[in-house]
Design an enzyme around this catalytic site. Structure first.
Site, PDB file in Angstrom:
ATOM      1  N   ARG A 165       0.862  -1.177   0.000  1.00  0.00           N
ATOM      2  CA  ARG A 165       0.000   0.000   0.000  1.00  0.00           C
ATOM      3  C   ARG A 165       0.900   1.229   0.000  1.00  0.00           C
ATOM      4  NH1 ARG A 165      -3.312  -2.684  -1.676  1.00  0.00           N
ATOM      5  NH2 ARG A 165      -5.406  -3.173  -0.912  1.00  0.00           N
ATOM      6  N   ASP A 174       4.189   0.362  -7.485  1.00  0.00           N
ATOM      7  CA  ASP A 174       2.872   0.097  -8.055  1.00  0.00           C
ATOM      8  C   ASP A 174       1.780   0.813  -7.274  1.00  0.00           C
ATOM      9  OD1 ASP A 174       1.148  -1.274  -9.934  1.00  0.00           O
ATOM     10  OD2 ASP A 174       0.522  -2.565  -8.271  1.00  0.00           O
ATOM     11  N   GLU A 222      -3.341   7.862  -4.261  1.00  0.00           N
ATOM     12  CA  GLU A 222      -3.739   7.401  -5.595  1.00  0.00           C
ATOM     13  C   GLU A 222      -5.067   8.032  -6.017  1.00  0.00           C
ATOM     14  OE1 GLU A 222      -3.812   3.146  -5.657  1.00  0.00           O
ATOM     15  OE2 GLU A 222      -1.743   2.974  -4.985  1.00  0.00           O
ATOM     16  N   HIS A 278      -0.888   0.844 -10.137  1.00  0.00           N
ATOM     17  CA  HIS A 278      -1.556  -0.097  -9.241  1.00  0.00           C
ATOM     18  C   HIS A 278      -2.203  -1.237 -10.037  1.00  0.00           C
ATOM     19  CE1 HIS A 278      -3.634  -0.445  -5.050  1.00  0.00           C
ATOM     20  NE2 HIS A 278      -3.350  -1.644  -5.560  1.00  0.00           N
TER      21      HIS A 278
END
Length: 317
Positions: free
Chosen positions: A237, A261, A266, A284
């Site tokens: 995360r 990622d 986000e 992601h």
């Protein structure tokens, strides 16, 4: 005919999953945050037998409280940091999620990022596309870092962490891991101190759970311990890494590079990261394969079907 269970869907899901949900259940979409959502929940919250959500959307205590008849939650994904499992348990509501089916794809992504940043693959792609390789008097492309026989530190040895560790055997890597406690039966060496793992590792892969307990676990001190020849990969995360500290470490070349990622906010990615060559950025997508997403969707359905049949959920949080 008995009425089908009524479910509240908090976010858009795979079209194939939404079609299959609609075949068995009565589905209503939760409006976007704001007055419309509040009015919807006040007027209709008592209608719903359960919640269908995702790791990115979750279900907080307020939403659960607004649905007094809700008896089950089925979530698409493995992240639970946005889903108030404690609030659900206090009501006796089982929470289903989709572990195991995405282990392989996330592990693949971790190694994809690791190889990409160590061997400078995206940078090499840009070098070729810009015509710099074939240009008269072109300078040689910079050297990369060998992955095979390297030292891999894993932060979090859960299902996916163990899958990543097994992947490393194909590269003849030395593997150690850090977690709150040693994992029973693990074949890899446990390092109780994260800083020591970072000092030892060539590659530090983060695959621990998110949430308040791991926020900024990877901070400036850990990055400095990793050092200018070490590489960070985050497929956990975004909140687990102190993003501002990471930007500074990359800018000052205090670490060798990073493959990311996930991000703190986000889908917003700091402009400073976008400007750097020593970081590989992905949107992601660790579990974003056709096979894995279909398997995750099936697990959402399986959890719901089991609950309404009076059986234990196949994957309960």
């Amino acid at each position: 005919m008995p009425q089908s269970p009524v479910l509240l869907q908090t976010i858009g899901l795979l079209p194939s999953l939404e079609r299959r949900l609609a075949e068995t259940y009565t589905i209503h979409r939760l409006p976007a945050a704001g007055p419309e959502r509040e009015a919807f929940l006040a007027a209709r919250g008592a209608e719903f037998d359960g919640i269908v959500t995702s790791a990115n959307s979750g279900a907080d205590a307020a939403l659960i409280a607004a649905l007094p008849k809700a008896r089950v939650i089925s979530s698409f994904g493995v992240g639970l940091d946005k889903l108030d499992v404690q609030a659900a348990r206090a009501r006796g509501i089982p929470v289903g999620y989709t572990p195991d089916v995405l282990n392989d794809c996330v592990a693949d992504m971790a190694f994809g990022l690791l190889l990409s940043i160590a061997r400078r693959l995206p940078e090499g792609d840009r070098f070729v596309r810009a015509g710099r390789w074939s240009a008269p008097g072109a300078t040689a492309f910079p050297l990369g870092f060998q992955v095979s026989h390297g030292k891999l530190g894993i932060v979090g040895l859960g299902r996916i962490g163990r899958t990543i560790a097994r992947r490393a055997s194909g590269f003849d890597m030395d593997v150690r891991y850090h977690s709150r406690n040693a994992v029973d039966g693990a074949e890899w060496r446990y390092e109780p101190k994260l800083l020591e793992l970072a000092r030892w590792a060539d590659f530090l892969v983060v695959i621990t759970a998110g949430g308040a307990g791991t926020r900024h676990l990877i901070d400036a001190a850990v990055l400095d311990a990793l050092g200018p020849k070490g590489f960070l990969v985050n497929v956990a995360r975004g909140t687990v890494v102190d993003e501002a500290a990471l930007v500074q470490a990359l800018r000052e070349k205090r670490i060798g590079g990073a493959g990311l990622d996930v991000y703190e906010h986000e889908p917003q990615v700091p402009a400073e990261l976008l400007a750097l060559d020593n970081v590989v950025l992905a949107p992601h997508i660790a579990s974003s394969t056709v096979q894995t997403r279909e398997a995750m969707g099936q697990r959402v359905l399986d959890n719901l079907a089991a609950f309404f049949a009076g059986e234990p959920l196949p994957s309960a949080a």
